[in-house]
Scaffold this motif. Structure first.
Motif, PDB file in Angstrom:
ATOM      1  N   LEU A 155       0.563  -1.191   0.089  1.00 45.95           N
ATOM      2  CA  LEU A 155      -0.044  -0.089  -0.018  1.00 45.95           C
ATOM      3  C   LEU A 155       0.840   1.279   0.043  1.00 45.95           C
ATOM      4  O   LEU A 155       0.585   2.274  -0.628  1.00 45.95           O
ATOM      5  CB  LEU A 155      -0.915  -0.090   1.406  1.00 45.95           C
ATOM      6  CG  LEU A 155      -1.897  -1.211   1.227  1.00 45.95           C
ATOM      7  CD1 LEU A 155      -2.826  -1.039   2.337  1.00 45.95           C
ATOM      8  CD2 LEU A 155      -2.966  -1.208   0.027  1.00 45.95           C
ATOM      9  N   ARG A 156       2.049   1.162   0.625  1.00 42.00           N
ATOM     10  CA  ARG A 156       2.862   2.366   0.574  1.00 42.00           C
ATOM     11  C   ARG A 156       3.358   2.565  -0.810  1.00 42.00           C
ATOM     12  O   ARG A 156       3.373   3.568  -1.146  1.00 42.00           O
ATOM     13  CB  ARG A 156       3.997   2.261   1.902  1.00 42.00           C
ATOM     14  CG  ARG A 156       3.467   2.438   3.101  1.00 42.00           C
ATOM     15  CD  ARG A 156       4.709   2.432   4.098  1.00 42.00           C
ATOM     16  NE  ARG A 156       5.560   3.879   3.909  1.00 42.00           N
ATOM     17  CZ  ARG A 156       6.837   3.998   4.371  1.00 42.00           C
ATOM     18  NH1 ARG A 156       7.203   3.223   5.117  1.00 42.00           N
ATOM     19  NH2 ARG A 156       7.241   5.232   4.318  1.00 42.00           N
ATOM     20  N   LEU A 158       1.971   1.986  -3.258  1.00 45.53           N
ATOM     21  CA  LEU A 158       0.947   2.319  -4.411  1.00 45.53           C
ATOM     22  C   LEU A 158       0.928   3.950  -4.255  1.00 45.53           C
ATOM     23  O   LEU A 158       0.364   4.526  -5.048  1.00 45.53           O
ATOM     24  CB  LEU A 158      -0.475   1.644  -4.128  1.00 45.53           C
ATOM     25  CG  LEU A 158      -0.392   0.232  -4.555  1.00 45.53           C
ATOM     26  CD1 LEU A 158      -1.631  -0.525  -3.880  1.00 45.53           C
ATOM     27  CD2 LEU A 158      -0.467   0.104  -5.964  1.00 45.53           C
ATOM     28  N   LYS A 159       1.135   4.473  -3.146  1.00 43.83           N
ATOM     29  CA  LYS A 159       0.927   5.709  -2.624  1.00 43.83           C
ATOM     30  C   LYS A 159       2.042   6.697  -2.926  1.00 43.83           C
ATOM     31  O   LYS A 159       2.224   7.964  -2.513  1.00 43.83           O
ATOM     32  CB  LYS A 159       0.473   5.854  -1.295  1.00 43.83           C
ATOM     33  CG  LYS A 159      -1.054   5.409  -1.343  1.00 43.83           C
ATOM     34  CD  LYS A 159      -1.646   5.471  -0.016  1.00 43.83           C
ATOM     35  CE  LYS A 159      -2.839   4.643   0.299  1.00 43.83           C
ATOM     36  NZ  LYS A 159      -3.242   4.703   1.773  1.00 43.83           N
ATOM     37  N   VAL A 181      -7.103  -0.115  -3.421  1.00 51.02           N
ATOM     38  CA  VAL A 181      -6.225   0.935  -3.639  1.00 51.02           C
ATOM     39  C   VAL A 181      -5.658   1.272  -4.495  1.00 51.02           C
ATOM     40  O   VAL A 181      -5.498   2.423  -4.878  1.00 51.02           O
ATOM     41  CB  VAL A 181      -5.277   0.842  -2.135  1.00 51.02           C
ATOM     42  CG1 VAL A 181      -4.364   2.126  -2.097  1.00 51.02           C
ATOM     43  CG2 VAL A 181      -6.081   0.697  -0.909  1.00 51.02           C
ATOM     44  N   GLU A 184      -7.780   3.082  -6.793  1.00 46.58           N
ATOM     45  CA  GLU A 184      -8.235   4.754  -6.318  1.00 46.58           C
ATOM     46  C   GLU A 184      -6.762   5.331  -7.028  1.00 46.58           C
ATOM     47  O   GLU A 184      -7.082   6.536  -7.192  1.00 46.58           O
ATOM     48  CB  GLU A 184      -8.163   4.506  -4.964  1.00 46.58           C
ATOM     49  CG  GLU A 184      -9.438   3.827  -4.349  1.00 46.58           C
ATOM     50  CD  GLU A 184      -9.372   3.705  -2.965  1.00 46.58           C
ATOM     51  OE1 GLU A 184      -8.581   4.195  -2.303  1.00 46.58           O
ATOM     52  OE2 GLU A 184     -10.387   3.086  -2.229  1.00 46.58           O
ATOM     53  N   GLN A 185      -5.591   4.677  -6.872  1.00 42.27           N
ATOM     54  CA  GLN A 185      -4.419   5.591  -7.191  1.00 42.27           C
ATOM     55  C   GLN A 185      -4.013   5.646  -8.702  1.00 42.27           C
ATOM     56  O   GLN A 185      -3.115   6.080  -9.114  1.00 42.27           O
ATOM     57  CB  GLN A 185      -3.297   4.883  -6.605  1.00 42.27           C
ATOM     58  CG  GLN A 185      -3.130   5.024  -5.215  1.00 42.27           C
ATOM     59  CD  GLN A 185      -3.198   6.629  -4.624  1.00 42.27           C
ATOM     60  OE1 GLN A 185      -2.180   6.962  -5.042  1.00 42.27           O
ATOM     61  NE2 GLN A 185      -4.059   6.898  -3.564  1.00 42.27           N
TER      62      GLN A 185
END
Length: 257
Positions: A155-156, A158-159, A181, A184-185
């Motif tokens: 998740l990190r 991806l962001k 996620v 969303e990204q």
């Protein structure tokens, strides 16, 4: 290409274990390496790795990716690992394989490197991050802890602002949540390579096994009696991608869609 230069030519497979303080699972490493090699070469028109090179989160002992670099002459990799002993081991591996001119590993935090003004900016990251789900990191091998759901580092990533991620996604670490996620990204699944694996020493640790059972009962993943699935997937924000294979990936990971 020399037929011996293939990503799957790693040391003989063995049960996952610690060798000289390092995690070792040759079967999983070979699957990850082959997936990276296949997807990078197949999607070279979408992912600008030939021009930019790629960054690597967590190089470990570098055995898997060193063989990929050797097999793909145009590939350049800049790895970062938070463990000093892993970096030393990785550099020995890279020298031994003969790819030190195209594969470097530095000691430090990957995300700090990615955010630094002096860091060479690339748009592609490869990673086989720690993904054991557990309530906390007090495990037989704490370095393998991936958070409550096992997908904290995914998740990190991806962001973190990268446009192309080649990452290992296990079936018991909330892959549906990870892909939600990702969507969303702005990421879509270009393709993937999935493989079934048996639970190893660390997945069988009672604390971990009970937590995996709890997560799968909640619909946060899938695991059999003593097995799970890992997919090496290419997630990209390239506008040139024509088809999103997220649904197919979830099916391959045994998740309902």
């Amino acid at each position: 290409m020399d037929p011996r230069d293939t990503a799957v030519l790693l040391p003989p497979a063995s049960d996952d274990r610690v060798t000289d303080g390092f995690f070792d699972c040759a079967e999983e490493s070979a699957h990850y390496a082959f997936g990276v090699q296949l997807l990078l070469t197949q999607y070279a028109s979408l992912v600008p790795w030939e021009r930019e090179g790629v960054a690597e989160l967590g190089s470990g002992d570098a055995r898997a990716i060193a063989h990929v670099v050797r097999a793909v002459p145009a590939l350049r990799v800049h790895g970062t690992d938070i463990s000093g002993s892993s970096v030393a081991r990785a550099r020995e591996t890279i020298e031994g394989v003969g790819v030190a001119d195209r594969y470097t590993v530095e000691h430090g935090d990957f995300f700090a490197w990615a955010d630094s003004a002096g860091g060479e900016r690339v748009s592609t990251v490869i990673a086989n991050p720690p993904y054991l789900p557990a309530p906390d990191g007090e495990l037989l091998m704490p370095e393998l802890w991936g958070g409550w759901y096992g997908n904290d580092l995914a998740l990190r990533l991806l962001k973190a602002g990268f446009d192309h991620l080649l990452v290992a996604l296990p079936s018991y670490s909330d892959p549906a949540g990870t892909l939600a996620v990702a969507a969303e990204q702005g990421f879509r699944v270009a393709n993937f390579l999935a493989m079934g694996l048996e639970f190893g020493v660390y997945s069988r640790e009672p604390k971990v096994r009970e937590h995996i059972s709890r997560l799968t009962a909640e619909g946060r993943g899938w695991a059999g009696e003593d097995e799970y699935v890992v997919a090496v997937a290419l997630l990209t924000r390239s506008p040139e991608l024509r088809r999103d294979r997220a649904v197919e990936l979830l099916r391959a990971l045994q998740l309902p869609v």
